[in-house]
Design an enzyme around this catalytic site. Structure first.
Site, PDB file in Angstrom:
ATOM      1  N   HIS A  18       3.503  -2.659   3.124  1.00  0.00           N
ATOM      2  CA  HIS A  18       3.615  -1.275   2.475  1.00  0.00           C
ATOM      3  C   HIS A  18       5.183  -0.965   1.848  1.00  0.00           C
ATOM      4  O   HIS A  18       6.214  -1.400   2.053  1.00  0.00           O
ATOM      5  CB  HIS A  18       3.572  -0.095   3.693  1.00  0.00           C
ATOM      6  CG  HIS A  18       2.221  -0.272   4.576  1.00  0.00           C
ATOM      7  ND1 HIS A  18       2.187  -1.167   5.412  1.00  0.00           N
ATOM      8  CD2 HIS A  18       1.142   0.628   4.255  1.00  0.00           C
ATOM      9  CE1 HIS A  18       0.772  -0.784   6.018  1.00  0.00           C
ATOM     10  NE2 HIS A  18       0.383   0.130   5.357  1.00  0.00           N
TER      11      HIS A  18
ATOM     12  N   ASP B 188       0.650  -1.225  -0.009  1.00  0.00           N
ATOM     13  CA  ASP B 188       0.009  -0.132   0.077  1.00  0.00           C
ATOM     14  C   ASP B 188       0.819   1.414  -0.154  1.00  0.00           C
ATOM     15  O   ASP B 188       2.012   1.521   0.378  1.00  0.00           O
ATOM     16  CB  ASP B 188      -0.886  -0.040   1.079  1.00  0.00           C
ATOM     17  CG  ASP B 188      -2.118  -0.943   1.169  1.00  0.00           C
ATOM     18  OD1 ASP B 188      -2.154  -1.737   0.221  1.00  0.00           O
ATOM     19  OD2 ASP B 188      -3.096  -0.861   1.862  1.00  0.00           O
TER      20      ASP B 188
END
Length: 282
Positions: free
Chosen positions: A247, A102
């Site tokens: 991430h 992300d």
């Protein structure tokens, strides 16, 4: 006589047209009856594990699409149902898992993640933020070339419950536009920042043709707990159908980069198949 013959012929043609029209109407009625009734509840069946390689359209191919009005007629786009909760996992045979990243793309960390995935011939999902993607379109093009799936993660990563409906739409639409320009096709998946969803997010996402995807295992790598801790969380949470959250942006992600180098070969050695989900269109 000629006048009577013409009248008789005209009546015959009109009668034949009426018969054909009735048959066509009946066929249409059968098609409408076979369709799913409007307003039926959305079935939240988990998306199916997709093939190991998914080649998205490259940006060059996207730009060469025929102008509207030319080429063969396009069929109507498949309808995306409005969900009431996001998908948390995928279904499928075998030990299939999905890796998701992300907040990127970030030129400091995303290229290393892409290199590691390429080294092991693995496809993953990247939920990108528009404000990051607009300045790093080359990385989205690289994701397309490698067969990764790019999803929509809004423009500025806000809590959607704190925005108006028009604000949510703007966050989604702007990001989808950048993805389509750089990746080669509009995103088919959406993830709400912080995992905070509301009715408007589900409705607007469906309007834009996207399905909502959350996660099963959170590596919590954003807390920078140490590379070994991230590796342990992913390996301990590994199971068929699991969707892992990591991430590639939003802070110092060097631990996330190093962790991927450790847990990815370990998962593959353990017999896990790292793949991307396949949409089940309504």
């Amino acid at each position: 006589m000629k006048k009577d013959q013409l009248l008789t012929r005209r009546r015959a043609l009109l009668a034949g047209a009426a018969v054909l029209g009735a048959a066509g109407a009946a066929g249409t009625a059968r098609l409408l009856t076979a369709a799913e009734p409007a307003g039926s509840p959305a079935r939240n069946t988990a998306p199916v594990a997709g093939p190991p390689v998914r080649r998205a359209l490259k940006p060059s191919a996207y730009r060469l699409r025929p102008i509207t009005g030319y080429g063969p007629p396009r069929s109507a786009p498949a309808r995306t149902v409005v969900r009431h909760e996001p998908f948390l996992r995928i279904s499928g045979r075998g030990r299939s898992m999905v890796l998701t990243f992300d907040d990127g793309p970030d030129p400091r960390y995303t290229p290393d993640i892409l290199r590691t995935l390429r080294e092991y011939d693995v496809r993953a999902m990247f939920f990108v933020c528009g404000e990051m993607a607009v300045d790093n379109k080359d990385l989205l093009s690289e994701m397309a070339d490698d067969g990764h799936v790019v999803g929509n993660h809004t423009w500025t990563h806000p809590r959607l419950t704190e925005l108006s409906r028009s604000g949510i739409r703007s966050e989604m639409e702007r990001t989808s536009e950048v993805i389509e320009q750089a990746y080669g096709e509009p995103p088919q998946w959406f993830r709400a920042p912080y995992g905070v969803w509301n009715r408007a997010a589900f409705q607007l996402g469906a309007d834009l043709g996207m399905e909502p995807l959350a996660w099963t295992v959170d590596s919590l790598d954003w807390t920078t707990p140490g590379t070994r801790t991230i590796v342990n969380r992913v390996e301990d949470g590994a199971a068929p159908g699991v969707v892992v959250l990591s991430h590639d942006a939003g802070g110092d992600r060097s631990q996330s980069v190093r962790a991927l180098r450790d847990y990815l070969p370990a998962l593959l050695d353990s017999g896990y198949h790292i793949t991307v989900p396949r949409r089940q269109f309504a």
